[in-house]
Design a protein around this motif. Structure first.
Motif, PDB file in Angstrom:
ATOM      1  N   TYR A 600       0.840  -1.257   0.053  1.00 32.94           N
ATOM      2  CA  TYR A 600      -0.014   0.074   0.085  1.00 32.94           C
ATOM      3  C   TYR A 600       0.768   1.093  -0.036  1.00 32.94           C
ATOM      4  N   THR A 601      -0.014   2.257  -0.177  1.00 36.30           N
ATOM      5  CA  THR A 601       1.047   3.720   0.144  1.00 36.30           C
ATOM      6  C   THR A 601       0.256   4.556   1.117  1.00 36.30           C
ATOM      7  N   LEU A 602       0.815   5.389   1.761  1.00 36.21           N
ATOM      8  CA  LEU A 602       0.092   6.322   2.613  1.00 36.21           C
ATOM      9  C   LEU A 602      -0.080   7.623   2.028  1.00 36.21           C
ATOM     10  N   ALA A 603      -1.302   7.838   2.282  1.00 36.31           N
ATOM     11  CA  ALA A 603      -2.210   9.186   1.690  1.00 36.31           C
ATOM     12  C   ALA A 603      -1.441  10.333   2.030  1.00 36.31           C
ATOM     13  N   ALA A 604      -0.933  11.163   1.119  1.00 34.53           N
ATOM     14  CA  ALA A 604       0.005  12.397   1.474  1.00 34.53           C
ATOM     15  C   ALA A 604      -1.037  13.505   2.418  1.00 34.53           C
ATOM     16  N   CYS A 605      -2.647  13.470   2.169  1.00 30.06           N
ATOM     17  CA  CYS A 605      -3.325  14.433   2.841  1.00 30.06           C
ATOM     18  C   CYS A 605      -3.654  14.233   4.074  1.00 30.06           C
ATOM     19  N   CYS A 606      -3.158  13.042   4.763  1.00 25.72           N
ATOM     20  CA  CYS A 606      -3.515  13.055   6.271  1.00 25.72           C
ATOM     21  C   CYS A 606      -2.252  12.339   6.784  1.00 25.72           C
ATOM     22  N   ASN A 607      -1.245  11.801   6.189  1.00 20.61           N
ATOM     23  CA  ASN A 607      -0.246  11.039   6.874  1.00 20.61           C
ATOM     24  C   ASN A 607      -0.599  10.261   7.854  1.00 20.61           C
ATOM     25  N   PRO A 608      -0.969   9.101   7.712  1.00 21.06           N
ATOM     26  CA  PRO A 608      -1.396   8.119   8.807  1.00 21.06           C
ATOM     27  C   PRO A 608       0.030   7.402   9.385  1.00 21.06           C
ATOM     28  N   ILE A 609      -0.058   7.232  10.823  1.00 17.85           N
ATOM     29  CA  ILE A 609       0.898   6.439  11.291  1.00 17.85           C
ATOM     30  C   ILE A 609       0.156   5.457  12.058  1.00 17.85           C
ATOM     31  N   PRO A 610       1.039   4.242  12.420  1.00 22.69           N
ATOM     32  CA  PRO A 610       0.527   3.138  13.090  1.00 22.69           C
ATOM     33  C   PRO A 610      -0.291   3.656  14.235  1.00 22.69           C
ATOM     34  N   GLY A 611      -1.435   3.191  14.576  1.00 19.33           N
ATOM     35  CA  GLY A 611      -2.087   3.496  15.733  1.00 19.33           C
ATOM     36  C   GLY A 611      -3.425   4.270  15.188  1.00 19.33           C
ATOM     37  N   ASP A 612      -3.101   4.932  14.241  1.00 21.27           N
ATOM     38  CA  ASP A 612      -4.420   5.772  13.681  1.00 21.27           C
ATOM     39  C   ASP A 612      -5.562   4.845  13.389  1.00 21.27           C
ATOM     40  N   ASP A 613      -6.839   5.289  13.264  1.00 22.53           N
ATOM     41  CA  ASP A 613      -7.886   4.631  12.771  1.00 22.53           C
ATOM     42  C   ASP A 613      -7.780   5.031  11.281  1.00 22.53           C
ATOM     43  N   VAL A 614      -7.487   3.890  10.564  1.00 17.10           N
ATOM     44  CA  VAL A 614      -7.273   3.978   9.018  1.00 17.10           C
ATOM     45  C   VAL A 614      -8.259   3.058   8.172  1.00 17.10           C
ATOM     46  N   PHE A 615      -8.529   3.612   6.852  1.00 12.39           N
ATOM     47  CA  PHE A 615      -8.870   2.770   5.997  1.00 12.39           C
ATOM     48  C   PHE A 615      -8.274   2.658   4.684  1.00 12.39           C
ATOM     49  N   GLY A 616      -8.324   1.758   3.795  1.00 16.84           N
ATOM     50  CA  GLY A 616      -7.809   1.526   2.564  1.00 16.84           C
ATOM     51  C   GLY A 616      -8.801   2.221   1.563  1.00 16.84           C
ATOM     52  N   PHE A 617      -8.139   2.957   0.424  1.00 20.71           N
ATOM     53  CA  PHE A 617      -8.911   3.240  -0.627  1.00 20.71           C
ATOM     54  C   PHE A 617      -8.194   2.654  -2.188  1.00 20.71           C
ATOM     55  N   ILE A 618      -9.060   1.868  -2.741  1.00 15.13           N
ATOM     56  CA  ILE A 618      -8.478   1.459  -4.071  1.00 15.13           C
ATOM     57  C   ILE A 618      -8.412   2.391  -5.068  1.00 15.13           C
ATOM     58  N   THR A 619      -7.429   2.817  -5.509  1.00 16.58           N
ATOM     59  CA  THR A 619      -7.262   3.874  -6.644  1.00 16.58           C
ATOM     60  C   THR A 619      -7.149   3.255  -7.895  1.00 16.58           C
ATOM     61  N   VAL A 620      -7.265   4.092  -9.094  1.00 14.63           N
ATOM     62  CA  VAL A 620      -7.244   3.502 -10.313  1.00 14.63           C
ATOM     63  C   VAL A 620      -6.119   3.007 -10.694  1.00 14.63           C
ATOM     64  N   SER A 621      -4.776   3.751 -10.287  1.00 20.09           N
ATOM     65  CA  SER A 621      -3.700   3.552 -10.815  1.00 20.09           C
ATOM     66  C   SER A 621      -2.450   3.323  -9.935  1.00 20.09           C
ATOM     67  N   GLU A 622      -2.882   3.771  -8.461  1.00 15.30           N
ATOM     68  CA  GLU A 622      -1.773   3.629  -7.617  1.00 15.30           C
ATOM     69  C   GLU A 622      -2.226   2.574  -6.421  1.00 15.30           C
ATOM     70  N   GLY A 623      -2.824   1.594  -7.016  1.00 12.65           N
ATOM     71  CA  GLY A 623      -2.796   0.549  -5.646  1.00 12.65           C
ATOM     72  C   GLY A 623      -3.655   0.909  -4.409  1.00 12.65           C
ATOM     73  N   ILE A 624      -3.528   0.651  -3.543  1.00 13.28           N
ATOM     74  CA  ILE A 624      -4.259   1.037  -2.189  1.00 13.28           C
ATOM     75  C   ILE A 624      -3.595   2.041  -1.497  1.00 13.28           C
ATOM     76  N   LYS A 625      -4.228   2.964  -1.082  1.00 10.19           N
ATOM     77  CA  LYS A 625      -3.922   4.121  -0.560  1.00 10.19           C
ATOM     78  C   LYS A 625      -4.642   4.214   1.122  1.00 10.19           C
ATOM     79  N   ILE A 626      -3.706   4.345   1.926  1.00 10.88           N
ATOM     80  CA  ILE A 626      -4.261   4.268   3.399  1.00 10.88           C
ATOM     81  C   ILE A 626      -4.347   5.760   3.700  1.00 10.88           C
ATOM     82  N   HIS A 627      -5.674   5.914   4.111  1.00 10.11           N
ATOM     83  CA  HIS A 627      -6.148   7.268   4.719  1.00 10.11           C
ATOM     84  C   HIS A 627      -6.620   7.167   6.304  1.00 10.11           C
ATOM     85  N   ARG A 628      -6.303   8.210   7.109  1.00 10.81           N
ATOM     86  CA  ARG A 628      -6.945   8.337   8.119  1.00 10.81           C
ATOM     87  C   ARG A 628      -8.430   8.472   8.498  1.00 10.81           C
ATOM     88  N   THR A 629      -9.039   7.859   9.139  1.00  8.56           N
ATOM     89  CA  THR A 629     -10.730   7.941   9.201  1.00  8.56           C
ATOM     90  C   THR A 629     -11.017   9.444   9.340  1.00  8.56           C
TER      91      THR A 629
END
Ligand code: MN
Length: 735
Positions: A600-629
């Motif tokens: 996966y890659t970490l979303a630049a908009c919210c910079n999740p770090i371990p421990g954060d509540d997160v979800f994955g978002f399936i993008t069209v060209s960049e695989g799974i991006k992880i965002h904070r909830t």
């Protein structure tokens, strides 16, 4: 260092009564029938409820409320209600006594003031925006009953006078607050003596070396200075009484803090500060002769000594906003030294020393009460529901500090504005509509732009045009809180109107393109044009920045997705992605319903770090991006693309680090940055990537980018940073 404390209860009892009787003597002038009984009742209640408490110095706690009441009575000139409140000011917060008890015993008014005093106590706690909010609350009580602030100032003054027994970090915190807020507040309320003492005491703790240095220097030349003052005053005294004026003429040393300010401001050594003292002429004149007598005294002084024509200040004809009245001049002394002379009457002097309370006393005689106007302005500011608490604090602080200028309307009415005010500020001061349609001004009959900085004594005529409307950059032109808030709300209203038009245009365009006008489509279109809201979309349409051809483009891209329709579920699914990412499994994050290890890659908009509540978002060209909830984009992604959201959960680990940002606010003092970086690098062994710091008028605002393991790690770091002396708030922010 520990000192043994020997307590002699009998002696203490005697001392408490002695202090109480001194308080009664100090309040004598205001006492009316029954007042003594009220004060006694309050004293007994305070004595009983604080009976097992002691101050840091080991003294009985009751010494403190008695002293606060004494300051309120003697140095501020407050009456019985305030004395009662001062005696009880700490009981609700520190003992079992409740507000209801107070109301039952002393009535509604007293309970209300004590409630206000109790609320203020948290003003400087926790994070900065909460602090601003608390400050706003404190001012609400000021607008409500100014006695709350006056008693608070007495409380602060006594605490500052008795701070020697406090631990160093507390001394620094309290002294910083005092210089940041309480001293300017005392100044604004016209309590000059208290303001000077608060400043000197703060400096004693914040800059002990400089403080001692100046105090020593002042003391060295004391005898010489007194002799000079005596010689300077003698001829004035003589002629003043010859002319039949009753006056007290004396020299008064300037405060250490004001001398230090002058040294800093002019960048000169102590030896070059010429006004280490001022001469005061206090006249005993009946009200109707005050002005004439002041000028008579002025004439006597300037016959004896040559005045500096640039240094005449006439606050007798136009008192300062806080009620200060006095005539100041600077004259050349016999040894070629400039000497400041302040001329005023006893009434004016009492107002200068006791501020607001003295105002009450003389209210009938003063025809234009600047302080009432000021409190009215505070009320106006507080009544503006749109003001953000931090903005408000900024504006208010600025208004506290700034000196005033006096501006005349074309008809000769006097308007007070803060120093630095522009023609546009003046226009808004006259009327909101005049401000909103202002296109320029005539200052002393000369045409000037709206940004023209007004000078004391200018006569200003505003030129308006019905075609004019407030602009965004006007916010940089004005300095008054009033003008700022009016411009902001007008801009907001303007935006709303533009959006309204845009909405109508867009509805028509979508109709012609046969796209249904609904929330879902509006969201999709906004997302396509990378706009934060549909309101932004409407505005862009209204401004012609998004045209029919652009929307057609959007339509094409939508169609592409549509035609790929059947493929979509496979393309945008966890398994499809997993298939593409062979051999790049990562074990820190578990993704999907069955918690697989997928890259996966970490979303630049919210910079999740371990421990954060997160979800994955399936993008069209960049695989799974992880965002904070709680990512700012999360709501939009989830509501528009629910089918592309996948579950994600952190796996516990410690090896990897993640970049995150911290914002640190505080009251600046020497070494704050050092202490912060010490906690980060030494205590926590965390790597810092960047640090930017802004300090402004003693307020520290820093942004730090650091690498942490997870939220637990981050929380512990925030906790430790909060313990650094001077730090008032630490919050995480997203890059
Ligand atoms: Mn107190």
């Amino acid at each position: 260092m520990k000192t043994e404390l020997v307590i002699d209860l009998e002696a203490e009892k005697k001392e408490i009564l002695k202090r109480y009787r001194a308080l009664l003597r100090a309040s004598k002038s205001t006492l009316q029938k029954g007042d003594k009984k009220e004060i006694r009742k309050a004293f007994d209640m305070a004595l009983e409820s604080h009976k097992d408490m002691r101050r840091k110095s080991g003294e009985p706690y009751i010494y403190h409320p008695i002293a606060v009441a004494q300051i309120a009575a003697e140095e501020i000139g407050l009456g019985t209600t305030s004395i009662v409140c001062a005696l009880l000011h700490d009981v609700v917060e520190d003992t079992d006594i409740t507000l209801e008890d107070i109301e039952r015993e002393f009535g509604k008014k007293t309970a209300k003031i004590i409630d206000g005093l109790t609320k203020i106590s948290g003003v400087f706690d926790t994070n900065s925006s909460l602090q601003a909010e608390n400050f706003r609350k404190m001012l609400l009580t000021l607008a409500d009953d100014v006695r709350v602030i006056l008693i608070k100032l007495a409380d602060r003054l006594h605490n500052m006078r008795t701070m020697d027994f406090m631990p160093r970090h507390k001394q620094l915190k309290i002294a910083s607050e005092t210089i940041y807020l309480y001293a300017p507040l005392a100044h604004r309320l016209g309590l000059y003596a208290i303001k000077s003492e608060l400043e000197d005491l703060s400096m004693k703790y914040l800059e002990p070396e400089t403080y001692k240095f100046i105090a020593k220097k002042l003391n060295e030349k004391k005898a010489e200075r007194n002799l000079f003052i005596k010689k300077f005053v003698e001829p004035i005294d003589e002629i003043v009484s010859e002319q039949g004026l009753l006056a007290n003429v004396y020299g008064r040393p300037k405060s250490i803090h004001s001398i230090w300010n002058k040294m800093k401001k002019k960048n000169i050594p102590f030896e070059e500060v010429y006004d280490l003292f001022a001469i005061r002429i206090i006249l005993d004149s009946p009200y109707e002769n005050e002005k004439a007598d002041c000028w008579k005294a002025y004439s006597i002084v300037t016959d004896l000594y040559r005045p500096n024509p640039d240094r005449l200040r006439d606050w007798v004809s136009s008192p300062k906003g806080n009620g200060y009245e006095s005539l100041h001049t600077t004259v050349m002394g016999p040894r070629g030294q400039w000497v400041e002379v302040q001329i005023r009457t006893q009434r004016m002097n009492e107002i200068a020393e006791k501020g607001f309370a003295a105002h009450w006393k003389y209210k009938e005689s003063s025809n234009d009460n600047g302080l009432d106007q000021w409190i009215q302005k505070v009320r106006e500011m507080l009544n503006n529901p749109e003001a953000n608490a931090l903005d408000f604090l900024d504006d208010f602080k600025m208004n506290l500090f700034s000196d005033e200028i006096f501006i005349f309307t074309p008809k000769g009415a006097l308007i007070q504005l803060p120093l630095g005010a522009t023609a546009l500020d003046f226009a808004f001061e006259i009327h909101t509509d005049v401000g909103a349609t202002c296109i320029g001004a005539k200052v002393n009959h000369k045409l000037v732009p709206i940004s023209y900085k007004l000078q004391n004594g200018d006569q200003v005529e505003i030129i308006t045009s019905s075609k004019q409307a407030p602009k965004e950059d006007w916010l940089n032109v004005v300095v008054t809180a009033k003008a700022k808030s009016k411009i902001k709300s007008s801009l907001k209203e303007e935006k709303r109107k533009i959006a309204e038009t845009g909405k109508e245009i867009l509805e028509r365009k979508l109709k012609s393109l046969k796209i249904t006008y609904n929330t879902d489509n509006l969201n999709k279109i906004s997302y396509f044009f990378k706009l934060s809201s549909t309101q932004e979309l409407f505005i862009q349409v209204a401004l012609g920045k998004i045209e029919l051809k652009d929307i057609k483009e959007y339509l094409v891209s939508e169609k592409e997705i549509e035609t790929r329709g059947p493929e979509r579920p496979e393309n945008l699914s966890v398994d499809a992605i997993k298939g593409k990412m062979k051999g790049t499994e990562s074990d820190i994050l578990l993704i999907g319903e069955d918690m697989q290890k997928i890259d996966y890659t970490l979303a630049a908009c919210c910079n999740p770090i371990p421990g954060d509540d997160v979800f994955g978002f399936i993008t069209v060209s960049e695989g799974i991006k992880i965002h904070r909830t709680n990512c700012p984009n999360a709501a939009q992604l989830m509501s528009n693309y629910g089918y592309r959201i996948v579950k994600a959960k952190w796996n516990k680990q410690k090896e990897l680090t993640f970049l995150t940002g911290l914002r640190i606010m505080g009251i600046d003092d020497v070494g704050l940055i050092n202490n912060i970086t010490k906690v980060i690098s030494n205590d926590f062994k965390v790597n810092m990537r960047s640090i930017t710091v802004d300090t402004n008028e003693g307020i520290f605002d820093g942004s730090i980018m650091i690498f942490v393991n997870d939220t637990e790690h981050l929380e512990q770091l925030i906790k430790n940073l909060m313990e650094v002396r001077g730090v008032t708030g630490v919050t995480r922010f997203d890059a």
